[in-house]
Write a protein that holds these residues in place. Structure first.
Motif, PDB file in Angstrom:
ATOM      1  N   VAL A 147      20.857  49.708  63.447  1.00  0.00           N
ATOM      2  CA  VAL A 147      22.054  48.413  63.377  1.00  0.00           C
ATOM      3  C   VAL A 147      23.542  48.790  64.432  1.00  0.00           C
ATOM      4  O   VAL A 147      23.697  47.791  64.411  1.00  0.00           O
ATOM      5  CB  VAL A 147      22.521  49.227  62.167  1.00  0.00           C
ATOM      6  CG1 VAL A 147      23.742  48.308  61.862  1.00  0.00           C
ATOM      7  CG2 VAL A 147      21.552  48.347  60.534  1.00  0.00           C
ATOM      8  N   PHE A 148      23.902  49.886  64.569  1.00  0.00           N
ATOM      9  CA  PHE A 148      24.724  50.301  65.717  1.00  0.00           C
ATOM     10  C   PHE A 148      24.998  50.131  67.218  1.00  0.00           C
ATOM     11  O   PHE A 148      25.477  50.538  67.716  1.00  0.00           O
ATOM     12  CB  PHE A 148      25.403  51.762  65.541  1.00  0.00           C
ATOM     13  CG  PHE A 148      26.474  51.616  64.065  1.00  0.00           C
ATOM     14  CD1 PHE A 148      27.084  51.436  63.717  1.00  0.00           C
ATOM     15  CD2 PHE A 148      25.813  52.177  62.925  1.00  0.00           C
ATOM     16  CE1 PHE A 148      27.993  51.135  62.926  1.00  0.00           C
ATOM     17  CE2 PHE A 148      26.900  52.425  61.674  1.00  0.00           C
ATOM     18  CZ  PHE A 148      27.354  52.012  61.414  1.00  0.00           C
TER      19      PHE A 148
ATOM     20  N   ALA B  54      20.519  42.601  58.583  1.00  0.00           N
ATOM     21  CA  ALA B  54      21.040  43.894  58.833  1.00  0.00           C
ATOM     22  C   ALA B  54      20.249  43.613  60.343  1.00  0.00           C
ATOM     23  O   ALA B  54      19.846  44.033  61.633  1.00  0.00           O
ATOM     24  CB  ALA B  54      21.299  44.712  58.825  1.00  0.00           C
ATOM     25  N   ILE B  72      27.625  44.951  64.177  1.00  0.00           N
ATOM     26  CA  ILE B  72      27.685  44.658  63.085  1.00  0.00           C
ATOM     27  C   ILE B  72      27.862  46.686  62.582  1.00  0.00           C
ATOM     28  O   ILE B  72      27.728  47.552  63.633  1.00  0.00           O
ATOM     29  CB  ILE B  72      25.876  45.171  62.567  1.00  0.00           C
ATOM     30  CG1 ILE B  72      25.343  43.970  62.482  1.00  0.00           C
ATOM     31  CG2 ILE B  72      25.833  45.265  61.111  1.00  0.00           C
ATOM     32  CD1 ILE B  72      23.598  43.747  62.906  1.00  0.00           C
ATOM     33  N   GLY B  73      28.954  46.658  61.537  1.00  0.00           N
ATOM     34  CA  GLY B  73      28.979  47.536  60.882  1.00  0.00           C
ATOM     35  C   GLY B  73      28.666  48.179  59.365  1.00  0.00           C
ATOM     36  O   GLY B  73      28.381  47.340  58.729  1.00  0.00           O
ATOM     37  N   PHE B  74      28.340  49.101  59.107  1.00  0.00           N
ATOM     38  CA  PHE B  74      26.905  48.774  58.406  1.00  0.00           C
ATOM     39  C   PHE B  74      27.206  50.724  57.658  1.00  0.00           C
ATOM     40  O   PHE B  74      26.847  51.192  57.891  1.00  0.00           O
ATOM     41  CB  PHE B  74      25.294  49.154  58.616  1.00  0.00           C
ATOM     42  CG  PHE B  74      24.819  49.174  57.277  1.00  0.00           C
ATOM     43  CD1 PHE B  74      25.117  49.188  56.277  1.00  0.00           C
ATOM     44  CD2 PHE B  74      23.400  47.590  57.976  1.00  0.00           C
ATOM     45  CE1 PHE B  74      23.855  49.058  55.074  1.00  0.00           C
ATOM     46  CE2 PHE B  74      22.539  47.719  56.907  1.00  0.00           C
ATOM     47  CZ  PHE B  74      22.559  48.721  55.134  1.00  0.00           C
TER      48      PHE B  74
END
Lengths: 245, 238
Positions: A147-148, B54, B72-74
């Protein structure tokens, strides 16, 4: 302090045992120390220890690097695991002596044959341990890294490697002891130098002080490497863990 | 910049080999600067929806369009920090480009200044959640996803963290999606509340809240809450 005490107890037991067994079978510590000093003076001790150490270093590095790569692959890729598994089981259960003898027969009594034989003996345990490590990688952290969008190198270094570190340490620890054990056999069977060769000579001459002098010097080197290299690495890679009791 | 989600169906195969329907039709859209809140009963497929949008789960029927290459910040339900890296390293690894002044400001807001060099194992859950928030904000995301960031925290801390999230989201043009089962959080933080049915999830209602966050009075919040509760209670059962 505790270590010193345990060493003193070892020497004391040895001394007492030598009184009962007699000089011919178990010479007392001073006799062995004298043999050790004589060998050290002539330079032989360091030459043979050096030859053995060089073989251990090469074989260990080769087996760890190959074993880690293959083990990681087998832990992550199902097909690789299926293909590799029968080979792995074969290698795991192949007696060290068979590998060493075959290596000398096929590649001649050469350095390459000796190092390859030692490495092949250690390889399967490294693969098995690292495969378990790769299987136990945390999928949640993997998702976080995805994700990052962590770059490959950073992901490997900061997410994957720290998770594998305990497995690498375990493989190194058990692998190193295996290499120490096998290197002497390989030297005894087909090299003209090294601690294993000297022990073979001492055995043929029934020179027990010489035999013990080499065995104990060898043990001292093993302990030194363990304390100076292996243990600090383990301590560093687990510094984030809360102290175990 | 716009996020469009149309998940027609998502099934999940259990370890026993049975197929379970998790999502049976979830569609919504969010614009930049908007905070969408997914509200639904526990286990209804909210987290699954987040994982799909995501890009973590490609195995579904439907379509997700998000800005290409969007950062994206999750914030996951559990903090998911690297236990072997310090708080600061955890944040910096996700956001290698963030400069020192921005990070200090972030640590200041989330009251993490004293904990920069601690390892996650030395933090309480509340602190670890704040580190996860810091990490998500540090990347300056275009798409911010928060999966129950306030769950299992005591009320005082939860309400403080909620204010902090509101402060961080305001004034940034970011698409924010928050999942919660707490209607109060939803109404105080969201610009749009999307109600989901029990599993398999469908959208029951898509309620925009027109008043800006800071201008919402307690009376209005109570009114929206009762509206939401009414909708949930009247949810058509199958």
């Amino acid at each position: 302090m505790a270590r010193l005490l345990s060493f003193a107890v070892f020497v004391a037991i040895w001394w007492i045992a030598s009184l009962f067994a007699g000089d011919a079978k178990l010479p007392p510590p001073p006799a062995v120390l004298a043999a050790m000093i004589a060998e050290a003076r002539s330079g032989n001790l360091f030459f043979h220890l050096g030859a053995t150490l060089a073989r251990v270093t090469l074989a260990f590095t080769l087996a760890m690097a190959l074993g880690a790569a293959i083990g990681y692959l087998m832990g992550r890729v199902r097909l690789a695991d299926r293909l590799g598994d029968p080979w792995l089981i074969l290698l795991l259960n192949l007696p060290a002596l068979v590998v060493i003898v075959l290596a000398y027969i096929w590649a001649g009594l050469t350095e390459v044959a000796a190092i390859a034989a030692i490495a092949i003996n250690k390889l399967p345990t490294a693969i098995v341990t690292l495969r378990e490590g790769a299987r136990a990688l945390d999928a949640a952290l993997d998702e976080m890294a995805t994700v990052f969008a962590l770059p490959h190198w950073s992901r490997f270094r900061h997410v994957i490697l720290p998770q594998l570190a305990p497995y690498i340490a375990a493989a190194a620890r058990s692998g190193l002891s295996l290499v120490w054990k096998i290197v002497l056999v390989a030297e005894l069977l087909g090299r003209p130098n090294g601690v294993g060769f000297e022990i073979g000579v001492a055995f043929q001459l029934f020179d027990i002080p010489l035999l013990l002098a080499y065995s104990l010097s060898f043990a001292a080197v093993v302990l030194l490497i363990e304390t100076l290299l292996v243990q600090p690495f383990e301590a560093r890679s687990s510094r984030w863990r809360p102290r175990a009791a | 910049m716009r996020l469009e989600v149309e998940i027609a169906s998502k099934t999940f195969k259990s370890a026993a080999g049975e197929l379970h329907d998790v999502i049976a039709g979830v569609a919504f859209a969010l614009n930049a600067g908007e905070v969408g809140v997914l509200v639904g009963p526990s286990g209804c497929g909210k987290s699954t929806t987040l994982r799909i949008l995501a890009g973590l789960d490609p195995d579904f029927q439907g379509r997700v369009s998000r800005p290409t290459g969007a950062r994206i910040g999750f914030v996951f339900q559990e903090p998911r920090l690297l236990p072997w890296r310090s708080v600061e390293e955890n944040v910096r690894l996700a956001a290698p480009l963030a400069d020192e002044s921005k990070l200090s400001a972030l640590f200041e807001i989330l009251e993490l200044k004293a904990h920069r060099n601690h390892f996650p194992g030395e933090l309480s859950l509340g602190l670890a959640r704040r580190v996860a928030l810091a990490r998500a904000f540090a990347v300056e995301p275009e798409l911010l996803i928060l999966d129950e960031p306030l769950a299992s925290l005591d009320t005082a801390l939860a309400s403080r963290l909620r204010d902090e999230i509101a402060m961080l989201v305001d004034g940034r043009s970011v698409i924010t999606l928050l999942v919660t089962h707490d209607v109060d959080d939803a109404v105080r933080l969201g610009d749009r509340v999307i109600l989901l049915s029990p599993r398999p999830a469908r959208v029951l209602a898509d309620l925009p809240i027109r008043t800006p966050r800071s201008a919402r009075g307690e009376v209005e919040i109570a009114a929206i809450k009762s509206e939401i509760t009414r909708r949930i209670d009247h949810c058509p059962t199958k």
